[in-house]
Design a protein around this motif. Structure first.
Motif, PDB file in Angstrom:
ATOM      1  N   ALA A  43       0.669  -1.064   0.213  1.00 43.86           N
ATOM      2  CA  ALA A  43       0.340   0.069  -0.219  1.00 43.86           C
ATOM      3  C   ALA A  43       0.505   1.725  -0.111  1.00 43.86           C
ATOM      4  CB  ALA A  43      -0.982   0.034   0.894  1.00 43.86           C
ATOM      5  N   LEU A  44       1.757   1.280   1.100  1.00 43.63           N
ATOM      6  CA  LEU A  44       2.800   2.518   0.218  1.00 43.63           C
ATOM      7  C   LEU A  44       3.595   2.744  -0.466  1.00 43.63           C
ATOM      8  CD1 LEU A  44       5.165   1.790   4.470  1.00 43.63           C
ATOM      9  CD2 LEU A  44       3.416   3.229   3.625  1.00 43.63           C
ATOM     10  N   VAL A  45       4.081   1.710  -1.122  1.00 43.85           N
ATOM     11  CA  VAL A  45       4.911   1.429  -2.659  1.00 43.85           C
ATOM     12  C   VAL A  45       3.612   2.587  -3.658  1.00 43.85           C
ATOM     13  CG1 VAL A  45       5.343   0.641  -4.250  1.00 43.85           C
ATOM     14  CG2 VAL A  45       5.986  -0.516  -2.235  1.00 43.85           C
ATOM     15  N   ALA A  46       2.183   1.510  -3.895  1.00 40.58           N
ATOM     16  CA  ALA A  46       0.848   1.991  -4.782  1.00 40.58           C
ATOM     17  C   ALA A  46       0.409   3.047  -3.825  1.00 40.58           C
ATOM     18  CB  ALA A  46      -0.267   0.684  -3.773  1.00 40.58           C
ATOM     19  N   ARG A  49       4.165   8.947  -4.137  1.00 37.89           N
ATOM     20  CA  ARG A  49       4.773   9.743  -5.308  1.00 37.89           C
ATOM     21  C   ARG A  49       5.668   9.570  -6.338  1.00 37.89           C
ATOM     22  NH1 ARG A  49       8.703  14.113  -2.931  1.00 37.89           N
ATOM     23  NH2 ARG A  49       9.592  13.564  -5.278  1.00 37.89           N
ATOM     24  N   HIS A  50       5.866   8.334  -6.476  1.00 35.42           N
ATOM     25  CA  HIS A  50       6.441   7.762  -7.749  1.00 35.42           C
ATOM     26  C   HIS A  50       5.791   6.479  -8.170  1.00 35.42           C
ATOM     27  CE1 HIS A  50       8.990  10.808  -7.520  1.00 35.42           C
ATOM     28  NE2 HIS A  50       9.388  10.769  -6.023  1.00 35.42           N
ATOM     29  N   GLU A  54       7.593   3.742 -10.834  1.00 35.70           N
ATOM     30  CA  GLU A  54       8.078   2.427 -10.152  1.00 35.70           C
ATOM     31  C   GLU A  54       7.556   1.169 -10.357  1.00 35.70           C
ATOM     32  OE1 GLU A  54       6.934   3.434  -5.864  1.00 35.70           O
ATOM     33  OE2 GLU A  54       9.399   4.468  -5.697  1.00 35.70           O
ATOM     34  N   GLN A  55       5.947   1.049 -11.066  1.00 35.19           N
ATOM     35  CA  GLN A  55       5.148   0.298 -11.465  1.00 35.19           C
ATOM     36  C   GLN A  55       5.576   0.198 -13.186  1.00 35.19           C
ATOM     37  OE1 GLN A  55       3.152  -1.695  -9.989  1.00 35.19           O
ATOM     38  NE2 GLN A  55       3.482  -3.021 -11.776  1.00 35.19           N
ATOM     39  N   GLN A  56       6.144   1.085 -14.023  1.00 40.88           N
ATOM     40  CA  GLN A  56       6.397   0.839 -14.970  1.00 40.88           C
ATOM     41  C   GLN A  56       7.687   0.634 -15.294  1.00 40.88           C
ATOM     42  OE1 GLN A  56       6.445   5.159 -16.601  1.00 40.88           O
ATOM     43  NE2 GLN A  56       4.248   4.413 -17.690  1.00 40.88           N
TER      44      GLN A  56
END
Length: 68
Positions: A43-46, A49-50, A54-56
């Motif tokens: 959840a923090l990553v999702a 801000r980036h 990051e997912q790309q």
């Protein structure tokens, strides 16, 4: 040949090949606390801000699951 002697022989052969045994402790992914912590970090990553960039990046270095 006993289990003990088979293991000893296997280890001897591996050492002859220049290898050595190590022990690695990793998180137990079967525990409820692991699932809670994984969800929290995800959840923090999702929501970071980036997140989009990051997912790309993750998608660019990932292989499709059906590739063999």
């Amino acid at each position: 040949m006993t289990v003990k002697s088979r293991v000893a022989e296997y280890r001897r052969r591996m050492r002859e090949r220049g290898l050595r045994p190590i022990q690695v402790w990793v998180p137990d992914v079967r525990t409820p606390s692991f699932a809670v912590e994984a969800a929290r970090q995800s959840a923090l990553v999702a929501h970071g801000r980036h997140a989009h960039e990051e997912q790309q990046y993750v998608e660019s270095i990932s292989a499709p699951w059906d590739d063999e």
